[in-house]
Write a protein that holds these residues in place. Structure first.
Motif, short mmCIF file in Angstrom:
data_model
loop_
_atom_site.label_atom_id
_atom_site.label_comp_id
_atom_site.label_asym_id
_atom_site.label_seq_id
_atom_site.Cartn_x
_atom_site.Cartn_y
_atom_site.Cartn_z
N SER A 253 -16.41 3.63 9.63
CA SER A 253 -15.91 2.43 8.94
C SER A 253 -15.36 1.43 9.94
N GLU A 254 -14.55 1.93 10.87
CA GLU A 254 -13.94 1.03 11.85
C GLU A 254 -14.99 0.40 12.76
N ALA A 255 -15.90 1.24 13.27
CA ALA A 255 -16.91 0.73 14.20
C ALA A 255 -17.87 -0.24 13.51
N SER A 256 -18.33 0.12 12.32
CA SER A 256 -19.30 -0.74 11.62
C SER A 256 -18.66 -2.06 11.19
N ILE A 395 -11.18 1.24 2.61
CA ILE A 395 -10.60 0.17 1.79
C ILE A 395 -10.01 -0.93 2.68
N SER A 396 -9.29 -0.51 3.72
CA SER A 396 -8.62 -1.48 4.60
C SER A 396 -9.61 -2.38 5.32
N TYR A 397 -10.71 -1.80 5.78
CA TYR A 397 -11.69 -2.59 6.53
C TYR A 397 -12.62 -3.36 5.61
N PHE A 398 -13.24 -2.65 4.66
CA PHE A 398 -14.29 -3.28 3.85
C PHE A 398 -13.76 -3.91 2.56
N GLY A 399 -12.56 -3.50 2.13
CA GLY A 399 -11.98 -4.12 0.95
C GLY A 399 -11.05 -5.27 1.28
N ILE A 400 -10.52 -5.26 2.52
CA ILE A 400 -9.52 -6.28 2.90
C ILE A 400 -9.93 -7.07 4.14
N LEU A 425 -4.63 -8.27 9.31
CA LEU A 425 -4.26 -8.06 7.91
C LEU A 425 -4.70 -6.67 7.43
N GLY A 426 -5.98 -6.35 7.65
CA GLY A 426 -6.50 -5.06 7.20
C GLY A 426 -5.81 -3.89 7.86
N LEU A 427 -5.57 -3.99 9.17
CA LEU A 427 -4.95 -2.88 9.90
C LEU A 427 -3.47 -2.73 9.57
#
Length: 453
Positions: A253-256, A395-400, A425-427
Motif C-alpha cells: 500500500s505504501e509503495a504503490s 485506508i490512510s494512503y488510498f482513502g485519505i 495528512l494521511g500519515l
C-alpha cells in the motif's frame, strides 16, 4: 535523571546494535542501485528509461514479497522468547516453504505484468528492451525470497549481522557482474542492459545459497533431537501466511501510493516529475535509518511479548521512539538548511531545483509522521498484529492521502506541490490510528497476570 538513564540505556544500546547492520545493508543496497543506474546510463537514455520502467513494475511484487517475509521475524522472536526450540525448527522449515510458494506466485505475477507491458502507454522506443530486462530480473524473485526466509529467521534470533554480510558480498558481485556483462570486459559477452539483469539474478542466487548455508549453523536451530511432524509444519505454514499476507499488503500500500503519486505528477509536467524523483531519492535516506530502528524494535518487542512483560515492552517501545525522535530532529534540520543545495546534486535545471526545494519542506513534515508510523508498525509487528494495521494503512494512503493529493493538485490550485500534501495528512492519521491500536493491545496485555514484571 540517573535513574532514567539506567532504565533506558540497555534498550538504547540493544536496539542500536540490532539496527546498525540493517542500516549498513540498506546503504549498500542503495549504493548498488546508484552504481547500476550510472553504468546503465552510459549505454544511453533509452536503456536508462527502459531499466527505470522495468524496475518500477518489478518493485510491486518485490515489495509485497519483502513485506510478506517479515512475518517470519516476530514469530521466530516469540518462539525464541519462550525458548520453544521445536517451534523454532518448525518455523525454519515453514519459512522456506512459505517463501518458496510466495516466490512462485510472485513470479507468475511478474509474468502477467510482462504480458501487459506493451499496453501501459510507454514509449515504443523502450518497450522491447524493458520487456527483455524485466523477464530476467523477474526470475530473481525466486532466489531473493529464499534469501529473505533466511534473513528473517536470523533477525528473529537477534542476528542482523548475517544478512548484512551476505548482502554486502552480493552487492560487490553485482557491481563486478555489471561491469563485465554490460560492457563485455575481460572476455565476458557484451550484453548491454540485459547484462545488468543477469548480474542481478546471479548475485541473488549467491545470496540465497550463502544464507541457506549459514542459517544451519545458528545455534537455536541446531537442536537435532527435536523432530517436527507434518501437522506442526502445516500449522506453522498457515501461521506465516496468516500474518504475512496483511504485512505484504501493508508495505505494498505504501509503495504503490508513492508510485501512483509519481504517475499523477507526471500528468502535470516533466519538471514536477523530475523534482518528485529527486525528493523521493532524498526521502530514502531518512527512511532507511528509521526502518533499521524499526527492525530492531520488532525483534525486541516480539521476544518481550512472548514473555508477557508489558513493562519491558513499554520501555523498549519508548526507547525506540526517543532514538527516532533524535534522528528526525537531526535529519529534518539538515534537509531544511540544505534544501536549496541538495537538488543541485541531481540537476542544473533552475525550475526543477526550485520546485524540489519547496517539496523538501513538505518532505520534512511528512517524515516526522513517517518515522513514528514506522516505529508503531514495528511494535505492532512484534506483537504479531498485522491484519488491522494493514487495513489502517490502506485506508490512510488510498482513502485519505491519495484522494487529498489529487484534490490539492488538480482542484485546490497547488499544482505539483499538491501531490506531496496528501502524505503528511494521511500519515498523521495513520500514526494516530496505530497509536490507538497499540493502546488497546497494551491494555489487553496488562490484564494478563504475570509475575515477571
Amino acid at each position: 535523571m540517573k535513574r532514567y538513564w539506567r532504565l533506558f540505556r540497555p534498550h538504547y544500546a540493544e536496539t542500536q546494535r540490532l539496527a546498525l547492520p540493517v542500516i549498513i545493508a540498506q546503504v549498500g543496497q542503495i549504493t548498488v542501485g546508484l552504481v547500476d543506474n550510472m553504468m546503465i546510463g552510459q549505454l544511453g537514455k533509452t536503456e536508462l528509461a527502459a531499466a527505470a520502467f522495468a524496475n518500477t513494475l518489478f518493485a510491486l511484487p518485490l515489495i509485497f514479497g519483502m513485506g510478506f517475509s517479515m512475518a517470519i521475524t516476530p514469530l521466530v522472536g516469540q518462539a525464541m522468547g519462550k525458548s520453544k526450540f521445536k517451534q523454532l525448527k518448525a518455523l525454519k522449515t515453514g519459512a522456506i516453504i512459505t517463501n518458496s510458494i510466495m516466490a512462485i506466485l510472485l513470479a507468475l505475477t511478474c509474468w502477467m505484468l510482462y504480458i501487459f507491458m506493451s499496453e501501459m502507454n510507454q514509449p515504443d522506443s523502450i518497450i522491447e528492451q524493458s520487456r527483455s530486462f524485466f523477464s530476467i530480473i523477474s526470475l530473481s524473485i525466486i532466489p531473493l525470497m529464499i534469501f529473505l526466509s533466511g534473513k528473517q529467521l536470523a533477525e528473529g534470533l537477534s542476528n542482523t549481522r548475517l544478512a548484512m554480510v551476505v548482502t554486502l558480498i552480493a552487492n560487490v558481485i553485482n557491481i563486478i557482474g555489471n561491469y563485465l556483462l554490460i560492457f563485455g570486459k575481460f572476455g565476458a559477452p557484451q550484453l548491454g542492459l540485459n547484462g545488468a539483469g543477469w548480474s542481478t539474478l546471479l548475485s541473488r542466487i549467491i545470496m540465497a545459497l550463502i544464507i541457506m548455508l549459514f542459517i544451519k549453523k545458528l545455534k537455536p536451530l541446531r537442536v537435532s533431537a527435536v523432530k517436527v511432524n507434518a501437522t506442526e509444519a502445516i500449522q506453522t505454514i498457515k501461521s506465516i501466511f496468516k500474518l504475512g499476507v496483511p504485512m505484504g499488503l501493508h508495505m505494498f500500500s505504501e509503495a504503490s501510493a508513492f508510485i501512483l503519486a509519481g504517475i499523477m505528477i507526471g500528468w502535470l509536467s516533466d519538471t514536477g516529475l523530475a523534482a518528485h524523483q529527486i525528493v523521493i531519492s532524498l526521502s530514502t535516506f531518512g527512511f532507511m535509518l528509521y526502518q533499521g530502528i524499526g527492525v530492531g524494535t520488532t525483534i525486541r518487542i516480539s521476544q518481550f511479548t512472548a514473555r508477557q512483560v508489558p513493562s519491558l515492552i513499554k520501555r523498549a517501545s519508548n526507547a525506540s521512539f526517543q532514538i527516532v525522535l533524535a534522528m528526525v530532529l537531526v535529519i529534518s534540520s539538515a534537509f531544511i538548511l540544505l534544501r536549496n543545495w541538495l537538488p543541485q546534486l541531481f540537476t542544473n535545471d533552475a525550475e526543477v531545483i526550485s520546485l524540489a526545494s519547496d517539496m523538501i519542506i513538505v518532505l520534512v513534515i511528512f517524515q516526522v509522521f513517517d518515522a513514528f508510523q514506522i516505529i508503531y508498525s514495528s511494535i505492532l509487528r512484534g506483537m504479531a498484529d498485522a491484519t488491522i494495521p494493514g487495513i489502517l494503512t490502506a485506508i490512510s494512503y488510498f482513502g485519505i492521502a491519495i484522494p487529498f493529493s489529487y484534490w490539492a493538485s488538480f482542484h485546490g490550485g497547488f499544482g505539483e506541490i499538491g501531490i506531496w500534501l496528501g502524505f503528511p495528512l494521511g500519515l498523521s492519521i495513520c500514526t494516530l490510528l496505530f497509536h490507538l491500536r497499540l493502546k488497546i493491545l497494551n491494555k489487553n496485555m496488562a490484564q494478563i497476570p504475570t509475575s515477571k514484571q
